[in-house]
Structure formats: C-alpha cells, structure tokens
Design an enzyme around this catalytic site. Structure first.
Site: not given
Length: 438
Positions: A28, A33, A316, A347
């Site tokens: 992704k 980008r 992440e 998170r």
C-alpha cells in the site's frame, strides 16, 4: 462516506501447525506514493503489481477527480497513469492517512477548489501539521481537520517550513512527494522529538530519486532533521510494486505461534518497507527465519519467548508483535510507540483492552505496552475499524478458541480478501497430517 458492517467473524483456531505458502499483493505504501509521483510526472507511466484495496482505490478515485487519467491494463493490478491539468473536486479520504496527508499538497497545485472529507473516525486524526505547513508555503486552506478545503491556485510558491513531525512521518512524506512541482521546491525542517517510522521517509526519498528528483537528506550530508527537494520535473517511471511486507507479518506470525512453517514469495532482498523488520523480531522471539532465493520462510519454535523492543521506526507492526507477545512464555515490553495513539484508533489502548478482555495482562506505559502472558479465553475482539487490530485478533484466534472479531471486513483497507487468504492458509495446513501441540 462509507458505513461498515459490525458483523462478527469466528476466527479459526489452528488444529495443526500452520504450513503454507502465502503470496501477498502489492505494498500500500509504495502503491500510493507511486500514484502521486506518476500523477505529477512528465509523461505516462505504468505501475505493475499495484495493490487494489480501499486505501489505494481511494487514492485512485481522488487523483481521477483531480484530472489524472488512470486506467487498468491486463488486470486490476496493472495501472496506466496519464498526468493532466489538475482541477478542483471533492475527495473522499475514507480512513486513509496517505490520502488525507499526501493529497492536500497536490490539491494546492490544482486550478480550483478541492473539498476533503472522510469517514467519521478520520475526523479526529491530526492534520493541522501538514495543513499549517502548506499555508506557510502559500496555500489557501480552510479548516484544520476533516472536513477541510484547499483552494488551489494552479501553483504553489513552496520554500522553507518548520514542522513537528513527531506525530507521523506522513507529514514529511506528504510535503516531499509533491515538492518538485512547487515554484521553489521545499525545505522541511523537523523541530520536535524523534520522527516515527523513518523507513517510510526513506521510502519516499528513494522513490523521488528514482523519478529523477533531487533530494537532500540528513543521511546524505544535509542539515540535521531537514529534507530538501529541489524544483524540477518528475520523470515518468514504470514501476513493479513490491509485496506488502507489513501485511505479510500476520501470516508469518501464524507460523510462529503454531510451531508451523510459512513461506512468502518475492520477499525483496533490499527494501525500505518497515515490514521487513519482522524477520529480526521473529528471530528474537525464537523463530527460525531464512531466505531461499526470493522466498522468505519462518518456522515457529515450540514456544515463543518474550521480547523487549523499541518499535518506534516500525510502529505499524505493533499489533502483530502484541499478539505474538500475548502468546509467548515470558513478559514483553514494546517501547517507542506513543505516536500510535493517533492512528486509525488509539492502538495502545485498543490492544490493551482487547487482550485484557480475553483474560490477558497488558499495561499501557508512557510510550508503549507491557505484556505478561496469561491464560486467554474466547470472547469478542473489537477491530475499531482498524485493519491491523483485526489481523492481530486473527493471530490470537489461532491459539484461543472462541474468538469473534468485530468487522473483519475492515482488513479491506490494505488487504481485500484477508479472510479467504487466512482460510486458504489453514486448509493447506490441515492436509499436512501434523497435529497441534499448543
């Protein structure tokens, strides 16, 4: 804007060690980008192996709205991008941080007004850093969070701007990606605590240079905490998109927690993707990790060990690592990730709450989580409309009966068809004849 279903998905428990080969779609981060750079390029280009997911489709739709021609060729994952005059329109950001932070600089170059909005949860995500930076570079913007409006004037002065990017590296990347099209380029100086997820800025810089853009960085002798993009053309480049290594981490974790073996093909030998760090993380937790040509294979240990790790640059991966830690044989300390409180959800709070609701022992710290293994039981795992929270629940479900994940469909943000890939992985394992010993 999109409304999601909150149905429950029964996370399958592994009845045998997971043994499978799992091919993952494109990254992704690289896809979005590449789309921005192709839209601003000096000619048409082709992206092969592009990810098609909610986040990337939102980017495609937004660029089309602004006047960029994007067509599929030979399948949905091959995209032909034809730059054109940028115009005004309405952009739906959904929950995509790359859209809400990478597109406003493009919109400032448009010959018209661009209205931005997104999902309800997105309206709490911090955007004032990049919007104020654009104002300082000459843009006319109303609003500091979604919804907001950019009044494009057909060009942007650019120049030097100082920001605090300690909340997200996307603030830096968003400014750099479009900066070659600014009259003066851009110099972005960071003034604050350490920028998180630096590999994503490295990815941005590498892709800019591949497009012929001149970039100065601290790593190449430039000013500390400062990135400079010179004005000039963006060369059209045909790109082959790497597999998404962050999405791969859940499948490799499946091998780690079931004493199984999972292979991911086409793992790049060199990459700026943060997901590549999972190799060292799994090694530290006792797994066997090896490369065979372009394949990466993880073999799980009899028992995972706890880990003390700073995840600041690869935040992440935190949901995957937290799920692994909850199933390890000793305590884990995940540090350097205070910035995760500003992601799709908080998170840190979400992981602590969901693991604890299953009988776990997780404590929030100032900048992370302390996870002490405990006997877990079944229950509902909330996803918070966060794709990585959903996949973390699926990892836990491999070892714990009765896990029901709320809104597994949120994984379509970056990995459409996750449930089918997960089921296929487990069905391949069932045919091995090996029995689970956990």
């Amino acid at each position: 804007m999109e409304t999601v279903s909150l149905s429950l998905w029964n996370a399958p428990r592994a009845e045998a060690p997971v043994v499978a080969t799992v091919a993952l779609p494109g990254s992704k981060s690289i896809t979005n980008r590449a789309l921005i750079l192709a839209a601003l390029a000096d000619g048409p280009s082709t992206l092969t192996g592009a990810l098609r997911s909610r986040d990337t489709d939102l980017m495609i739709d937004a660029l089309r709205t602004l006047g960029i021609g994007i067509e599929t060729a030979g399948g949905d994952t091959t995209l032909r991008v034809a730059p054109g005059p940028l115009r005004g329109g309405a952009v739906d950001c959904g929950l995509a941080g790359t859209v809400m932070r990478f597109l406003p600089p493009v919109a400032a170059l448009a010959g018209g007004t661009v209205d931005f909005d997104g999902d309800e949860q997105a309206r709490t995500r911090p955007l004032d850093t990049i919007l104020n930076a654009l104002r300082g570079l000459g843009a006319d913007i109303d609003g500091d969070s979604l919804p907001f409006t950019v009044r494009g004037a057909g060009s942007l002065r650019g120049g030097r701007v100082t920001i605090d990017a300690s909340g997200s590296s996307q603030f830096v990347s968003g400014l750099l990606l479009s900066a070659a099209a600014f009259d003066e380029g851009v110099t972005v100086h960071h003034d604050g605590t350490t920028v998180p997820s630096m590999p994503h800025i490295d990815m941005t810089v590498e892709m800019l240079r591949e497009s012929g853009v001149e970039v100065s960085t601290p790593a190449t002798g430039g000013e500390a905490d400062t990135w400079r993009v010179s004005p000039g053309p963006v060369r059209a480049v045909d790109r082959v998109i790497e597999p998404d290594l962050s999405n791969a981490t859940a499948f490799l974790a499946a091998a780690a927690v079931t004493c199984g073996e999972v292979t991911v093909p086409l793992w790049p030998a060199e990459t700026t993707q943060p997901g590549d760090a999972i190799r060292e993380i799994l090694l530290a937790m006792g797994a066997d990790v090896r490369r065979d040509g372009a394949n990466l294979t993880v073999r799980g240990p009899q028992q995972l060990t706890g880990i003390d790790i700073d995840l600041h640059d690869v935040g992440e991966l935190t949901p995957t690592v937290a799920a692994l830690a909850a199933l390890a044989d000793g305590p884990s300390h995940l540090r350097g990730i205070a910035h995760l409180r500003g992601h799709e959800t908080d998170r840190l709070a979400a992981l602590a709450h969901e693991i604890n609701s299953l009988g776990g022992n997780v404590t929030e710290t100032e900048d992370g989580l302390t996870i002490v293994p405990a006997d877990l039981h079944g229950g509902t795992w909330r996803s918070y409309a966060d794709h990585r929270m959903a996949t973390a629940g699926a990892i836990v479900g491999l070892r714990v009966d009765g896990i029901e994940i709320e809104d597994i469909g949120t994984t379509a943000k970056t990995l459409p068809g996750f449930e089918n890939l997960w089921a296929t992985m487990l069905s391949a394992s069932a045919g091995t004849g090996r029995k689970a010993s956990f």
